[in-house]
Each structure stands twice: as structure tokens, then as C-alpha cells.
Scaffold this motif. Structure first.
Motif, mmCIF file in Angstrom:
data_model
loop_
_atom_site.group_PDB
_atom_site.id
_atom_site.type_symbol
_atom_site.label_atom_id
_atom_site.label_comp_id
_atom_site.label_asym_id
_atom_site.label_seq_id
_atom_site.Cartn_x
_atom_site.Cartn_y
_atom_site.Cartn_z
ATOM 1 N N SER A 91 16.043 3.685 20.193
ATOM 2 C CA SER A 91 17.245 2.852 20.141
ATOM 3 C C SER A 91 18.480 3.608 20.604
ATOM 4 N N GLY A 92 18.421 4.937 20.580
ATOM 5 C CA GLY A 92 19.557 5.749 21.011
ATOM 6 C C GLY A 92 19.575 6.051 22.494
ATOM 7 N N GLY A 93 18.523 5.678 23.202
ATOM 8 C CA GLY A 93 18.486 5.928 24.641
ATOM 9 C C GLY A 93 17.560 7.078 24.995
ATOM 10 N N LYS A 94 17.499 7.346 26.273
ATOM 11 C CA LYS A 94 16.555 8.326 26.812
ATOM 12 C C LYS A 94 16.759 9.727 26.243
ATOM 13 N N ARG A 95 17.990 10.124 25.999
ATOM 14 C CA ARG A 95 18.220 11.504 25.559
ATOM 15 C C ARG A 95 17.647 11.777 24.173
ATOM 16 N N PHE A 96 17.381 10.733 23.387
ATOM 17 C CA PHE A 96 16.799 10.927 22.057
ATOM 18 C C PHE A 96 15.277 10.793 22.056
ATOM 19 N N GLU A 97 14.729 10.166 23.097
ATOM 20 C CA GLU A 97 13.293 9.927 23.139
ATOM 21 C C GLU A 97 12.477 11.209 23.262
ATOM 22 N N ILE A 98 13.104 12.307 23.683
ATOM 23 C CA ILE A 98 12.374 13.560 23.860
ATOM 24 C C ILE A 98 12.031 14.232 22.535
ATOM 25 N N HIS A 99 12.704 13.836 21.460
ATOM 26 C CA HIS A 99 12.464 14.456 20.157
ATOM 27 C C HIS A 99 11.109 14.035 19.593
ATOM 28 N N LYS A 100 10.513 14.932 18.851
ATOM 29 C CA LYS A 100 9.188 14.700 18.251
ATOM 30 C C LYS A 100 9.333 14.638 16.729
ATOM 31 N N PRO A 101 9.334 13.430 16.160
ATOM 32 C CA PRO A 101 9.571 13.280 14.721
ATOM 33 C C PRO A 101 8.311 13.380 13.858
ATOM 34 N N GLY A 102 7.266 13.984 14.365
ATOM 35 C CA GLY A 102 5.988 14.011 13.645
ATOM 36 C C GLY A 102 6.045 14.605 12.243
ATOM 37 N N THR A 103 6.940 15.566 12.020
ATOM 38 C CA THR A 103 7.015 16.218 10.710
ATOM 39 C C THR A 103 8.165 15.698 9.846
ATOM 40 N N TRP A 104 9.023 14.875 10.387
ATOM 41 C CA TRP A 104 10.234 14.473 9.674
ATOM 42 C C TRP A 104 9.970 13.750 8.359
ATOM 43 N N PRO A 105 9.077 12.767 8.308
ATOM 44 C CA PRO A 105 8.841 12.107 7.020
ATOM 45 C C PRO A 105 8.320 13.075 5.950
ATOM 46 N N LYS A 106 7.450 13.995 6.341
ATOM 47 C CA LYS A 106 6.898 14.959 5.378
ATOM 48 C C LYS A 106 7.978 15.932 4.898
ATOM 49 N N GLN A 107 8.836 16.384 5.813
ATOM 50 C CA GLN A 107 9.946 17.258 5.408
ATOM 51 C C GLN A 107 10.863 16.522 4.435
ATOM 52 N N ALA A 108 11.156 15.264 4.740
ATOM 53 C CA ALA A 108 12.020 14.461 3.876
ATOM 54 C C ALA A 108 11.361 14.254 2.512
ATOM 55 N N GLU A 109 10.043 14.105 2.495
ATOM 56 C CA GLU A 109 9.328 13.955 1.226
ATOM 57 C C GLU A 109 9.491 15.211 0.370
ATOM 58 N N MET A 110 9.379 16.381 0.998
ATOM 59 C CA MET A 110 9.562 17.634 0.250
ATOM 60 C C MET A 110 10.980 17.721 -0.320
ATOM 61 N N ALA A 111 11.973 17.312 0.481
ATOM 62 C CA ALA A 111 13.359 17.326 -0.001
ATOM 63 C C ALA A 111 13.520 16.342 -1.157
ATOM 64 N N THR A 112 12.907 15.174 -1.033
ATOM 65 C CA THR A 112 12.988 14.154 -2.078
ATOM 66 C C THR A 112 12.404 14.666 -3.386
ATOM 67 N N LYS A 113 11.324 15.399 -3.276
ATOM 68 C CA LYS A 113 10.643 15.925 -4.464
ATOM 69 C C LYS A 113 11.250 17.235 -4.958
ATOM 70 N N GLY A 114 12.241 17.767 -4.241
ATOM 71 C CA GLY A 114 12.873 19.013 -4.650
ATOM 72 C C GLY A 114 12.004 20.238 -4.393
ATOM 73 N N GLU A 115 11.088 20.131 -3.456
ATOM 74 C CA GLU A 115 10.188 21.235 -3.113
ATOM 75 C C GLU A 115 10.857 22.111 -2.042
ATOM 76 N N TRP A 116 11.941 22.774 -2.430
ATOM 77 C CA TRP A 116 12.787 23.475 -1.476
ATOM 78 C C TRP A 116 12.112 24.698 -0.873
ATOM 79 N N GLN A 117 11.435 25.491 -1.658
ATOM 80 C CA GLN A 117 10.792 26.679 -1.112
ATOM 81 C C GLN A 117 9.650 26.300 -0.179
ATOM 82 N N LYS A 118 8.899 25.302 -0.563
ATOM 83 C CA LYS A 118 7.811 24.798 0.288
ATOM 84 C C LYS A 118 8.379 24.280 1.612
ATOM 85 N N LEU A 119 9.492 23.560 1.539
ATOM 86 C CA LEU A 119 10.151 23.053 2.735
ATOM 87 C C LEU A 119 10.623 24.212 3.619
#
Length: 176
Positions: free
Chosen positions: A137-165
Motif C-alpha cells: 500500500s506504500g508503493g514500490k519502495r516499501f515492497e522490497i522489505h521482507k516482513p517474515g519475522t515481524w509478527p514473531k518479533q512483535a509477539e516477543m515484545a508483547t510477551k515481554g521476552e526482551w532478552q529473547k528478542l
């Protein structure tokens, strides 16, 4: 035999006219190429701007249409502890700041906010495919990013697993 006094200025004028014409052709010919390059660049920038503006209009006018559908299983958040986050990550962390996820910067965070993904739990509940839709939705310049790990990283932050993150982010290359 004498040369008429008007002939010398006329010859100088004629020579200057010819040289001026030739220089003008030479300089205008090369500047036409530069003008075309800049016209093409301006056209591309105007197209990018129009796409950006239309995506903004869509996100502001159809709020529910841009909501990211969460995964079926929700991530439960724990109480945010800024001191624990700072101790593990070595920097001050604001609650639900999506830029804590490696690979997400301020512009991508703004894209997610435009799609009603404003917390770590929201991002943790997104699929990778939905993250890619947000980037598109942001255009071509954003399509190059690879969000494969983003939900899992966010889950660790949500759970307060800071060292693991932190340990995982040390192994990642720009969120990949």
C-alpha cells in the motif's frame, strides 16, 4: 583598390551570426536530452506522489476496509516494563513502538498505523501476507522489505521476552 568601410563590420557580423547559430544548435541539442531526463524523472515522481496520495485517501476514508484481519489465535500481552526492555535492548523503549521490531522504521510504522495496526499485539496477530499487503500500500519502495519475522518479533515484545528478542535480532539482517 580599397575595401569599403562597411564590408568589415558586415563580415564580422556574418561570422558572429554563423558562430552564434552553431553554438546555439550545439548547446540546445545537449540540453534537450537533459530536459527529457528531467521531464521523465518529474513524471515518475508525480506518479509516485499520486499513488501515495490515493493510498492515504483510501486509508482515511474507508477505515474498516484497511483493518488488518488478525490471525485466529491471539497473542496475550503482559504488562509493559520499560526498565526490563531497556536493560535487555540497551535503549529506551516506548510501549507499542513498532520500530522496536527490526526492519520497521518510522515510515513503515506509519503505514501500519494507517491500517489500524498500532500495537505489538496487533502486529503479532497479523500474518506475513497481511504485512506484505501493508507494505504494498506504500508503493514500490516499501515492497522490497521482507516482513517474515515481524509478527514473531512483535509477539516477543508483547510477551515481554526482551532478552529473547534481543538475541534473535542480533542474528537477523534488517529483520530478515
Amino acid at each position: 583598390m580599397s575595401i569599403p568601410c562597411w564590408l568589415i563590420p558586415a563580415l564580422v557580423g556574418l561570422i558572429c551570426t554563423i558562430l552564434g547559430y552553431l553554438l546555439g544548435k550545439l548547446l540546445n541539442g545537449s540540453s534537450d536530452n537533459n530536459v527529457d531526463v528531467y521531464k521523465n524523472r518529474i513524471s515518475k515522481l508525480e506518479t509516485d506522489l499520486a499513488a501515495c496520495m490515493s493510498s492515504k485517501e483510501v486509508s482515511h476514508t474507508s477505515g474498516a476496509a484497511n483493518t488488518i484481519a488478525p490471525k485466529t489465535s491471539g497473542v496475550k500481552a503482559v504488562a509493559f516494563n520499560a526498565d526490563e526492555a531497556k536493560a535487555a535492548l540497551g535503549k529506551k523503549v516506548k510501549e507499542n513502538d513498532l520500530t522496536i521490531v527490526e526492519g520497521i522504521g518510522p515510515k513503515i510504522k506509519e503505514l501500519f498505523h494507517n491500517h489500524n495496526v498500532t500495537t505489538w499485539a496487533d502486529l503479532a496477530n497479523c500474518t506475513v501476507e497481511k504485512c506484505q499487503e501493508v507494505l504494498k500500500s506504500g508503493g514500490k519502495r516499501f515492497e522490497i522489505h521482507k516482513p517474515g519475522t515481524w509478527p514473531k518479533q512483535a509477539e516477543m515484545a508483547t510477551k515481554g521476552e526482551w532478552q529473547k528478542l534481543k538475541d534473535w535480532q542480533d542474528q537477523l539482517d534488517g529483520g530478515k
